[in-house]
Scaffold this motif. Structure first.
Motif, PDB file in Angstrom:
ATOM      1  N   THR A  44       0.904  -1.228  -0.059  1.00 33.37           N
ATOM      2  CA  THR A  44      -0.184  -0.158   0.028  1.00 33.37           C
ATOM      3  C   THR A  44       0.900   1.282   0.003  1.00 33.37           C
ATOM      4  OG1 THR A  44      -1.613  -1.093   1.445  1.00 33.37           O
ATOM      5  CG2 THR A  44      -1.894   1.084   1.264  1.00 33.37           C
ATOM      6  N   ASP A  45       0.606   1.994  -1.053  1.00 34.03           N
ATOM      7  CA  ASP A  45       1.441   3.438  -1.134  1.00 34.03           C
ATOM      8  C   ASP A  45       2.847   3.181  -0.822  1.00 34.03           C
ATOM      9  OD1 ASP A  45      -0.859   4.402  -1.800  1.00 34.03           O
ATOM     10  OD2 ASP A  45      -1.533   4.969   0.274  1.00 34.03           O
ATOM     11  N   GLY A  46       3.549   2.401  -1.345  1.00 34.89           N
ATOM     12  CA  GLY A  46       4.919   2.112  -1.068  1.00 34.89           C
ATOM     13  C   GLY A  46       5.364   1.122   0.092  1.00 34.89           C
ATOM     14  N   LEU A  47       4.403   1.021   1.047  1.00 29.11           N
ATOM     15  CA  LEU A  47       4.735   0.098   2.085  1.00 29.11           C
ATOM     16  C   LEU A  47       4.527  -1.405   1.739  1.00 29.11           C
ATOM     17  CD1 LEU A  47       5.435  -0.316   5.165  1.00 29.11           C
ATOM     18  CD2 LEU A  47       2.924   0.353   5.809  1.00 29.11           C
ATOM     19  N   ALA A  48       5.446  -2.286   2.120  1.00 29.52           N
ATOM     20  CA  ALA A  48       5.315  -3.644   2.034  1.00 29.52           C
ATOM     21  C   ALA A  48       4.973  -4.305   3.568  1.00 29.52           C
ATOM     22  CB  ALA A  48       6.185  -4.505   1.393  1.00 29.52           C
ATOM     23  N   VAL A  49       3.753  -4.851   3.711  1.00 28.13           N
ATOM     24  CA  VAL A  49       3.499  -5.446   4.969  1.00 28.13           C
ATOM     25  C   VAL A  49       3.387  -6.902   4.652  1.00 28.13           C
ATOM     26  CG1 VAL A  49       1.718  -5.617   6.815  1.00 28.13           C
ATOM     27  CG2 VAL A  49       1.852  -3.437   5.693  1.00 28.13           C
ATOM     28  N   VAL A  50       4.438  -7.299   5.567  1.00 29.12           N
ATOM     29  CA  VAL A  50       4.796  -8.962   5.464  1.00 29.12           C
ATOM     30  C   VAL A  50       4.071  -9.623   6.907  1.00 29.12           C
ATOM     31  CG1 VAL A  50       6.433 -10.836   5.595  1.00 29.12           C
ATOM     32  CG2 VAL A  50       6.989  -8.701   4.256  1.00 29.12           C
ATOM     33  N   THR A  51       2.725 -10.412   6.559  1.00 30.07           N
ATOM     34  CA  THR A  51       2.149 -10.801   7.564  1.00 30.07           C
ATOM     35  C   THR A  51       2.466 -12.479   7.753  1.00 30.07           C
ATOM     36  OG1 THR A  51       0.470  -9.205   7.479  1.00 30.07           O
ATOM     37  CG2 THR A  51       0.114 -11.170   8.407  1.00 30.07           C
ATOM     38  N   VAL A  52       2.996 -12.826   9.053  1.00 29.67           N
ATOM     39  CA  VAL A  52       3.187 -14.215   9.291  1.00 29.67           C
ATOM     40  C   VAL A  52       1.767 -14.882  10.007  1.00 29.67           C
ATOM     41  CG1 VAL A  52       4.351 -15.808  10.480  1.00 29.67           C
ATOM     42  CG2 VAL A  52       5.541 -14.136   9.437  1.00 29.67           C
ATOM     43  N   ASP A  53       1.240 -15.841   9.528  1.00 27.35           N
ATOM     44  CA  ASP A  53      -0.050 -16.316  10.084  1.00 27.35           C
ATOM     45  C   ASP A  53      -0.179 -17.964  10.124  1.00 27.35           C
ATOM     46  OD1 ASP A  53      -2.663 -16.678  11.143  1.00 27.35           O
ATOM     47  OD2 ASP A  53      -3.697 -15.725   9.400  1.00 27.35           O
ATOM     48  N   ALA A  54       0.333 -18.554  10.999  1.00 26.69           N
ATOM     49  CA  ALA A  54       0.498 -19.942  11.044  1.00 26.69           C
ATOM     50  C   ALA A  54       0.016 -20.331  12.550  1.00 26.69           C
ATOM     51  CB  ALA A  54       1.733 -20.566  10.640  1.00 26.69           C
TER      52      ALA A  54
END
Length: 260
Positions: A12-22
């Motif tokens: 989003t708008d130059g931001l990368a959000v890396v989400t871990v969901d396990a």
């Protein structure tokens, strides 16, 4: 990246959000390793202006699924740990600010990933541990040395050898955690800081990271030798040129950066 991966990347708008969901514990196993590598591949392939690492669930991570270790001999373990250290190295080398958000207990590989990031945010309920000694192991994803880089070798020895858990306030006092925030609204605060960094002078932030690498490689003398050329290159960027003109015509605090 596979849709069923435990690691996803949202931009989003130059931001990368890396989400871990396990769920339930975000343990490191084969799919987690594959997911992390795929996420880093994507970040390197199409560079964002900032990255936020965040985790779903009550626990950030309970560590490694010990079943991963059961079939390994020394050669196999060396191969696995080489891959793990490479993950930390690649995250540390990303040419943009990286933020790690720790909302709860953060053990082993998760904390080692945090230490590869530029900034660590934590809630006042978060706890941290490198507990590999409980299975006769020493941290193998770069945690020991990166903790020593932030807190000193004495703290790193204590932290790793005891295998104890340390709260966010303690880690902040050691200089490991940058900010301790309330649980309520934590995810929003982490995203807001990451967005703020992603709207900044991206190339200048990369230079800052390179100057600090020079310092870590050779102290102040090495950084002093490298900084003139590194900072001088910024005069070829659109961001600096535009910001200077904005400053001269409007005043400070009005520049809009494009990351170029």
């Amino acid at each position: 990246m596979a849709t069923d991966s435990p690691v996803t990347v949202e931009r989003t708008d130059g931001l990368a959000v890396v989400t871990v969901d396990a769920p339930p514990l975000n343990l490191f196993d084969g799919p987690m390793g594959t997911g992390l590598v795929a996420a880093i591949d994507e970040l390197e392939r199409s560079a964002p202006r900032a990255v936020l690492f965040r985790f779903e669930g009550k626990t950030v991570t309970g560590g490694v699924d010990v079943r991963v270790f059961e079939p390994l001999d020394a050669a196999g373990a060396t191969g696995l740990f080489t891959a793990l250290v490479t993950i930390s190295q690649r995250v540390a080398a990303l040419p943009c600010p990286t933020v790690f958000a720790a909302h709860g207990t953060t053990l082993t590989w998760g904390f080692e990933l945090a230490l590869a990031c530029d900034l660590i945010l934590a809630t006042d309920k978060a706890k941290f541990g490198l507990v590999e000694a409980t299975v006769g192991l020493s941290p193998a994803m770069g945690g020991t040395q990166r903790l020593a880089e932030r807190a000193g070798t004495g703290r790193a020895r204590e932290f790793v050898m005891t295998g104890d858990l340390y709260d966010a306030a303690t880690m902040h006092s050691w200089g490991v955690v940058n900010r301790v925030l309330p649980v309520d609204g934590f995810d929003g605060e982490a995203r807001a800081l990451a967005h703020r960094l992603s709207s900044g002078p991206t190339v200048a932030h990369a230079v800052t990271k390179n100057v600090l690498r020079s310092y870590l490689d050779g102290g102040v003398a090495k950084a002093d030798a490298d900084v003139p050329a590194l900072a001088g290159e910024l005069f070829a960027t659109e961001d600096l040129r535009n910001a200077v003109q904005t400053f001269l015509t409007i005043g400070p605090g009005h520049s809009v950066f494009e990351g170029r």
